[in-house]
Design an enzyme around this catalytic site. Structure first.
Site, PDB file in Angstrom:
ATOM      1  N   LEU A 153       0.817  -1.217   0.000  1.00 33.76           N
ATOM      2  CA  LEU A 153       0.000   0.000   0.000  1.00 33.76           C
ATOM      3  C   LEU A 153       0.850   1.267   0.000  1.00 33.76           C
ATOM      4  O   LEU A 153       0.322   2.368  -0.135  1.00 33.76           O
ATOM      5  CB  LEU A 153      -0.955   0.000   1.204  1.00 33.76           C
ATOM      6  CG  LEU A 153      -2.022  -1.109   1.186  1.00 33.76           C
ATOM      7  CD1 LEU A 153      -2.899  -1.030   2.421  1.00 33.76           C
ATOM      8  CD2 LEU A 153      -2.867  -1.048  -0.081  1.00 33.76           C
ATOM      9  N   ASP A 163       9.625  -8.789   3.036  1.00 31.52           N
ATOM     10  CA  ASP A 163       9.376  -8.941   1.603  1.00 31.52           C
ATOM     11  C   ASP A 163       9.994  -7.806   0.793  1.00 31.52           C
ATOM     12  O   ASP A 163       9.921  -6.637   1.154  1.00 31.52           O
ATOM     13  CB  ASP A 163       7.885  -8.988   1.311  1.00 31.52           C
ATOM     14  CG  ASP A 163       7.623  -9.153  -0.169  1.00 31.52           C
ATOM     15  OD1 ASP A 163       7.983 -10.212  -0.702  1.00 31.52           O
ATOM     16  OD2 ASP A 163       7.119  -8.216  -0.799  1.00 31.52           O
ATOM     17  N   ASN A 214       9.715  -9.305  -9.324  1.00 30.47           N
ATOM     18  CA  ASN A 214      10.544 -10.153  -8.459  1.00 30.47           C
ATOM     19  C   ASN A 214       9.632 -10.995  -7.560  1.00 30.47           C
ATOM     20  O   ASN A 214       8.869 -10.431  -6.785  1.00 30.47           O
ATOM     21  CB  ASN A 214      11.450  -9.270  -7.592  1.00 30.47           C
ATOM     22  CG  ASN A 214      12.433 -10.079  -6.756  1.00 30.47           C
ATOM     23  OD1 ASN A 214      12.359 -11.296  -6.700  1.00 30.47           O
ATOM     24  ND2 ASN A 214      13.333  -9.394  -6.085  1.00 30.47           N
ATOM     25  N   ASP A 244       0.566  -9.744  -4.478  1.00 31.61           N
ATOM     26  CA  ASP A 244       1.823  -8.990  -4.517  1.00 31.61           C
ATOM     27  C   ASP A 244       1.630  -7.689  -5.284  1.00 31.61           C
ATOM     28  O   ASP A 244       2.483  -7.277  -6.084  1.00 31.61           O
ATOM     29  CB  ASP A 244       2.958  -9.817  -5.108  1.00 31.61           C
ATOM     30  CG  ASP A 244       4.342  -9.204  -4.845  1.00 31.61           C
ATOM     31  OD1 ASP A 244       4.405  -8.202  -4.090  1.00 31.61           O
ATOM     32  OD2 ASP A 244       5.339  -9.703  -5.390  1.00 31.61           O
TER      33      ASP A 244
END
Length: 428
Positions: free
Chosen positions: A59, A150, A276, A303
């Site tokens: 976000l 991440d 990625n 993602d």
């Protein structure tokens, strides 16, 4: 709160039924229902699904509001049929303290488009050197249960072990971005024959698979929960399948784009396809679809990675990695999994709502559509067809790989605890 009567929806694609939503819950399900004063929604031909839950959403707020905000990102989520999203930690400042995760959580409550559950960073500043305030984030108002660096891998085995041990105290889970850093330095795309032809440095499958193999063994050793982010290779599937057969407490997700797109698109040198982990081969796509169908991969996670135009509208080497996906996820899953016969709508509900909610420990999300359950649901028209036009998206960013593609299905309405967030395909 307005009472809603949804008429003739096909629950999980089955027989048509009426749903009465009152006081934030599903009050009744049956045929021929009526309720004085209720707002009526004709759902003839629509599939009713439990509200979707995304384990992996960027976000960008705080810090990169030029790419996305909690407001715009959750509007995109609602339009995609989501009633809950997990907001990843790579913001600026990083979500590595109770203060930052509470800020994101409160922004989500203020926006009101869907529930926002912040993901806490595993390490301070995502630097991979020392553990972040995992316990403080777990005890905060945000009640964080998923932790991830991440965008970066927790590559230090000792640090990963300590994180897995730490989160056991509050039933947390470490969500690993599996990427061995030394094997992927300056990597631009999937390593293979095509990367050689295109002259782009390759990102080998073994860089993902080696970390997954290490981490399932670590999780089993300490008796903790591991979640594998955005699985992208056939070899990763086999390792996860083996780990589950051994009783390891491991779950995994796959993105919609890894279920549909392949490395061949990179031959255009269009940075919209730079992501990625990278787009892989057709053989990998088939393995991922099969693994999602048989339950080896537990969940679909978007993602959703928004970027401003200047970060994508440039030469390939300089472009940022990532693509948006909240508003297209259900359509892509229909294309890749439902129309190929690999999943039915009950299977979609399992992979995009029930299981993600269990992984994230969300008690009020991912519940079957039944009397007494929270009224979190989406109404979806599987017969619709639409051409992807990013200029019409609610997301602040436009970096979709599906621009100009015709996709199946359309989210018609989304309800969050009985309140419509989307009606007739538009923000309510």
């Amino acid at each position: 709160m307005t009472t809603w009567l949804i008429k003739g929806a096909r629950i999980l694609g089955g027989e048509a039924a009426d749903l009465l939503l009152a006081d934030g819950r599903i009050a009744q399900i049956g045929r021929g229902l009526s309720e004085a004063g209720a707002q009526v929604l004709d759902a003839d031909g629509l599939v009713a699904l439990p509200g979707l839950v995304d384990l992996h959403t960027h976000l960008r707020e705080p810090g990169r509001e030029d790419a996305e905000t909690v407001e715009t990102g959750t509007q995109a989520a609602a339009l995609g049929g989501f009633t809950a999203v997990h907001a990843m930690a790579n913001t600026d400042p990083v979500a590595d303290t109770a203060g930052v995760v509470e800020q994101v959580w409160r922004l989500g409550r203020e926006a009101g488009n869907c529930d926002v559950h912040p993901v806490g960073a595993v390490t301070v500043g995502l630097a991979g050197e020392r553990l972040a305030e995992l316990g403080a984030m777990a005890d905060s108002a945000a009640r964080v249960r998923v932790f991830s660096d991440d965008g970066k891998c927790v590559s230090d085995a000792v640090l990963m072990r300590r994180a897995l041990e730490y989160v056991k105290a509050f039933d947390g889970v470490i969500a690993q971005h599996a990427q061995e850093p030394r094997l992927t330095e300056d990597a631009q795309m999937n390593e293979g024959e095509l990367s050689g032809v295109l002259g782009l440095r390759g990102w080998p499958a073994v860089a993902e698979e080696a970390i997954i193999a290490r981490d399932v063994l670590l999780a089993a050793h300490v008796g903790s929960r591991l979640h594998v982010c955005h699985v992208s290779t056939a070899g990763s599937v086999e390792i996860i399948r083996w780990a589950k057969s051994r009783g390891c407490n491991v779950t995994a997700e796959v993105t919609p784009h890894h279920l549909l797109l392949t490395e061949q698109l990179v031959a255009t040198y269009d940075p919209v396809y730079k992501v990625n982990p990278p787009l892989r081969t057709q053989e990998d796509v088939q393995a991922l679809r099969a693994a999602l169908a048989d339950g080896t991969i537990d969940a679909v996670a978007t993602d959703h990675a928004p970027h401003p135009a200047e970060d994508k509208d440039c030469e390939w080497a300089a472009a940022a990695m990532g693509m948006i996906g909240l508003e297209t996820a259900l359509s892509v899953v229909q294309e890749a999994m439902v129309e190929t016969g690999l999943l039915d709508w009950a299977g979609v509900a399992d992979r995009m709502s029930y299981r993600p909610a269990r992984i994230g420990r969300l008690a009020e999300q991912g519940q079957p559509l039944a009397p007494g359950a929270p009224a979190n649901l989406t109404l979806y028209d599987p017969s619709a067809r639409w051409t992807v036009d990013p200029s019409a998206f609610a997301s602040r960013s436009r970096n979709t790989p599906y621009q100009g593609m015709t996709l199946p299905g359309r989210v018609v309405a989304t309800f969050l605890r009985g309140r419509p967030t989307v009606l007739d395909g538009k923000i309510a």
